[in-house]
Scaffold this motif. Structure first.
Motif, mmCIF file in Angstrom:
data_model
loop_
_atom_site.group_PDB
_atom_site.id
_atom_site.type_symbol
_atom_site.label_atom_id
_atom_site.label_comp_id
_atom_site.label_asym_id
_atom_site.label_seq_id
_atom_site.Cartn_x
_atom_site.Cartn_y
_atom_site.Cartn_z
ATOM 1 N N ASP A 1 0.801 -1.219 0.000
ATOM 2 C CA ASP A 1 0.000 0.000 0.000
ATOM 3 C C ASP A 1 0.838 1.275 0.000
ATOM 4 N N GLY A 2 2.156 1.151 -0.145
ATOM 5 C CA GLY A 2 3.018 2.308 -0.323
ATOM 6 C C GLY A 2 3.536 2.962 0.939
ATOM 7 N N TYR A 3 3.398 2.331 2.084
ATOM 8 C CA TYR A 3 3.872 2.909 3.339
ATOM 9 C C TYR A 3 5.304 2.485 3.673
ATOM 10 N N LEU A 4 5.809 1.464 2.992
ATOM 11 C CA LEU A 4 7.101 0.878 3.316
ATOM 12 C C LEU A 4 7.830 0.549 2.022
ATOM 13 N N ASP A 5 9.161 0.588 2.074
ATOM 14 C CA ASP A 5 9.937 0.168 0.910
ATOM 15 C C ASP A 5 9.530 -1.236 0.493
ATOM 16 N N PRO A 6 9.673 -1.569 -0.795
ATOM 17 C CA PRO A 6 9.188 -2.871 -1.277
ATOM 18 C C PRO A 6 9.791 -4.055 -0.521
ATOM 19 N N VAL A 7 8.921 -4.904 -0.011
ATOM 20 C CA VAL A 7 9.303 -6.187 0.578
ATOM 21 C C VAL A 7 8.280 -7.214 0.096
ATOM 22 N N ALA A 8 8.678 -8.488 0.122
ATOM 23 C CA ALA A 8 7.807 -9.558 -0.369
ATOM 24 C C ALA A 8 7.445 -10.497 0.771
ATOM 25 N N ARG A 9 6.248 -11.028 0.702
ATOM 26 C CA ARG A 9 5.820 -12.051 1.665
ATOM 27 C C ARG A 9 6.297 -13.411 1.147
ATOM 28 N N ILE A 10 7.380 -13.909 1.713
ATOM 29 C CA ILE A 10 8.053 -15.090 1.167
ATOM 30 C C ILE A 10 8.020 -16.256 2.155
ATOM 31 N N THR A 11 6.970 -16.322 2.960
ATOM 32 C CA THR A 11 6.899 -17.294 4.049
ATOM 33 C C THR A 11 7.032 -18.726 3.551
ATOM 34 N N ARG A 12 6.400 -19.074 2.451
ATOM 35 C CA ARG A 12 6.368 -20.463 1.978
ATOM 36 C C ARG A 12 7.553 -20.817 1.093
#
Length: 289
Positions: A181-192
């Protein structure tokens, strides 16, 4: 070979096969069902319903928790974004640990389709242990000492409902959502990602469809891991017992790296777990007196 040994070996083979071909049990009802089968293998079939005479109330509370948690993000309170970002930046010199970890350990940019590293598999395993450890401990305690079983479940379920109360009044977006949503630098949800090479995954058996994407503060993944460590530390006497804190610390690291939680979420989870240990312990002592 004794009957118990044969039965437990057959149980282990069945559980491993289920986990490999269908998925590791993920929801509380599914995990408890497998624990019941384990108790049948251990005790035999003299009274197969004895288990449920004790477990139906905890299971009912877990179902209530699951349902209310899934509805808690539907009451209209807008999720919070900025506070955890500012706190983590303040703790760590201007950049959130999630951003730093993904740049260092995943890639820049970090994407889900990058090949997993060995530490991804390790941290995915630590993350997935959340869905098994607390209830498996309860199953072992039920077989060994029902009084200790009741004490453990009292703390575990109290922690869940304390977390639920906070989720209702303070919904908070996790790092992956804040980045989206643009509040944080790009990160990915890579849990799996850690299990992709071996095609292993978790599988919900009974309790479907009640997720809550803004149930982030406190982190109950971290909180329950700390609760497990606190439980054993207060009961063991070995000086090595403090090494048990490595488990919740590893869980907190995995949650931060995977963009599931901020560090402040894990700190809050540890604090709530500690307060539950103290509060429930005092209640039990007063009740005994």
């Amino acid at each position: 070979m004794s009957r118990r040994t044969r039965a437990m070996a057959a149980y282990a083979v069945a559980l491993l096969a289920w986990s490999w071909f269908i998925g590791i049990p993920n929801d509380p009802a599914g995990v408890i069902l497998w624990i019941w089968v384990a108790t049948l293998a251990w005790n035999g079939l003299q009274d197969p319903w004895e288990f449920w005479k004790d477990w139906w109330k905890p299971l009912l509370l877990l179902v209530v928790y699951w349902l209310v948690r899934g509805l808690a993000d539907e009451i209209g309170i807008a999720p919070h974004y900025s506070m955890p970002i500012r706190v983590d930046e303040w703790f760590f010199g201007g950049t959130t640990p999630t951003v730093r970890l993904q740049e260092a350990w995943c890639g820049d940019p970090c994407t889900r389709d990058l090949p997993p590293r060995w530490w991804d598999a390790l941290m995915t395993t630590v993350y997935a242990s959340h869905f098994l450890v607390a209830l498996t401990l309860a199953g072992v305690l039920w077989l060994r000492d029902k009084l200790e079983w009741a004490r453990w479940l009292r703390r575990y379920i109290t922690l869940l409902f304390c977390g639920l109360a906070i989720y209702i009044v303070y919904p908070m977006a996790p790092p992956w959502m804040a980045a989206r949503d643009g509040y944080l630098d790009p990160v990915a949800r890579i849990t799996r990602r850690g299990w992709e090479d071996i095609d292993l995954h978790r599988q919900t058996m009974l309790m479907f469809g009640m997720g809550n994407k803004v149930a982030a503060m406190p982190s109950l993944h971290a909180g329950i891991a700390f609760l497990v460590a606190f439980w054993f530390i207060t009961r063991l006497r070995s000086p090595w017992r403090w090494l048990l804190l490595l488990y919740p610390l590893a869980m907190s690291l995995a949650l931060t790296y995977f963009a599931e939680h901020y560090v402040i979420d894990a700190v809050a989870g540890a604090l709530v777990a500690l307060l539950v240990m103290i509060g429930v312990g005092r209640w039990e002592r007063r009740r005994a007196a």
